[in-house]
Design a protein around this motif. Structure first.
Motif, short mmCIF file in Angstrom:
data_model
loop_
_atom_site.label_atom_id
_atom_site.label_comp_id
_atom_site.label_asym_id
_atom_site.label_seq_id
_atom_site.Cartn_x
_atom_site.Cartn_y
_atom_site.Cartn_z
N LEU A 80 0.83 -1.21 0.00
CA LEU A 80 0.00 0.00 0.00
C LEU A 80 0.86 1.26 0.00
CD1 LEU A 80 -2.90 -0.97 2.44
CD2 LEU A 80 -2.91 -0.93 -0.05
N ALA A 81 1.97 1.23 0.74
CA ALA A 81 2.87 2.39 0.74
C ALA A 81 3.46 2.63 -0.64
CB ALA A 81 3.97 2.20 1.77
N VAL A 82 3.85 1.55 -1.32
CA VAL A 82 4.39 1.68 -2.67
C VAL A 82 3.34 2.26 -3.61
CG1 VAL A 82 5.16 0.37 -4.69
CG2 VAL A 82 6.15 -0.11 -2.45
N ILE A 83 2.10 1.75 -3.53
CA ILE A 83 1.04 2.22 -4.43
C ILE A 83 0.77 3.71 -4.23
CG2 ILE A 83 -1.42 2.03 -4.96
CD1 ILE A 83 -1.17 -0.97 -4.40
N PHE A 84 0.60 4.13 -2.98
CA PHE A 84 0.28 5.53 -2.71
C PHE A 84 1.45 6.45 -3.07
CE2 PHE A 84 -3.16 3.73 -0.27
CZ PHE A 84 -4.17 4.68 -0.39
N SER A 85 2.68 6.00 -2.85
CA SER A 85 3.83 6.84 -3.17
C SER A 85 4.07 6.89 -4.67
CB SER A 85 5.07 6.30 -2.45
OG SER A 85 6.21 7.08 -2.76
N TRP A 86 3.98 5.77 -5.34
CA TRP A 86 4.26 5.70 -6.78
C TRP A 86 3.25 6.54 -7.56
CZ3 TRP A 86 8.15 3.40 -9.58
CH2 TRP A 86 7.96 3.28 -10.97
#
Length: 282
Positions: free
Chosen positions: A207-213
């Motif tokens: 989820l952190a990767v998705i929101f940051s990317w």
């Protein structure tokens, strides 16, 4: 006999199941349709994209759209920038968020959890103006450092909130046994709690990767010409003089592809992370 009874469904259960699938179809179908239409745009020449009535299946496939995007001089630079910003923001969020979530869960610090929830639901734009002024004063605008720092505003609350919920549902018996055997709190966290929490950490990571990317606003405000990320690069392909839908859709799909592949490949870990805590806590 019991199995046959379980397999038989009453008319009410059949109607409920049909209604459930109908609701799922109504909710999901627009997103699937838009995604398929974007794929169609990326594979068509501009003549087909501007045709009326619209052409969904082109006679000729325009692989040139993808070739033009990948051959762009700055595309690789923007891709590397996105990797650096997303990777750094996610790693720092896990480094800070996992221990913080464990501490809040074990201390039952509900007020701290409420603060994290408020930080999670507060729009990122609320932090943008003061941080912009701070980075401007420090002379960091146009570098990757401000983007990494401001992405933590998004990733850290996500990781902490997920890990609080996960650690609250994991059993305490193993940790108590380790404490009785003479282990310190940090040793308990490192050797007992962390291995149990791997599914939850996987969910927080994804989820952190998705929101940051996918973040766009921070990049367009804080990035310079050489430090833009991929979402900003796609936006800059839109011009007032000419709008080429084929390369634009191809670039959007390329930006979406890493996150999509990560989600598909890690879907088992996502399901395990969202359900394991409830099972263990039962």
């Amino acid at each position: 006999m019991d199995r046959n009874r379980e397999r038989r469904m009453t008319p009410r259960q059949i109607i409920r199941r049909i209604g459930l699938w109908l609701c799922v179809f109504v909710i999901v179908s627009p997103a699937i349709l838009f995604f398929l239409w974007m794929i169609s745009l990326s594979l068509k020449f501009e003549v087909d994209n501007a045709a009326y009535p619209p052409v969904f299946f082109p006679e000729r496939i325009a692989w040139k759209n993808y070739a033009d995007v990948l051959a762009s001089n700055r595309f690789l630079t923007y891709f590397v920038n996105s990797l650096i910003v997303t990777g750094s923001a996610t790693a720092l969020a896990l480094l800070v968020g996992v221990p913080a979530g464990y501490g809040i869960a074990r201390m039952a610090a509900h007020k701290s959890a409420i603060v994290i929830l408020i930080a999670r639901i507060t729009p990122g734009l609320s932090y943008l103006i003061p941080l912009f002024l701070l980075f401007q004063w420090l002379g960091l605008l146009g570098t990757l450092v401000p983007q990494i720092i401001i992405h933590l505003v998004v990733t850290v609350p996500i990781v902490i909130w997920i890990m609080i919920g996960y650690f609250e549902t994991t059993p305490m018996e193993l940790e108590e046994a380790a404490l009785i055997d003479g282990a310190g709190r940090w040793q308990v966290f490192r050797h007992v709690a962390l291995p149990i929490a791997r599914p939850g950490i996987a969910v927080a990571f994804i989820l952190a990767v998705i929101f940051s990317w996918n973040n766009f606003v921070f990049g367009i405000v804080l990035a310079g010409r050489e430090t833009r990320t991929l979402p900003v690069a796609v936006y800059n392909m839109i011009s007032f003089d000419q709008l080429s839908w084929g390369p634009l859709a191809a670039a959007a799909l390329i930006v979406t592809l890493p996150v999509l592949l990560l989600t598909v490949l890690a879907q088992r870990q996502i399901v395990a992370g969202l359900t394991a805590g409830a099972v263990k806590g039962g």
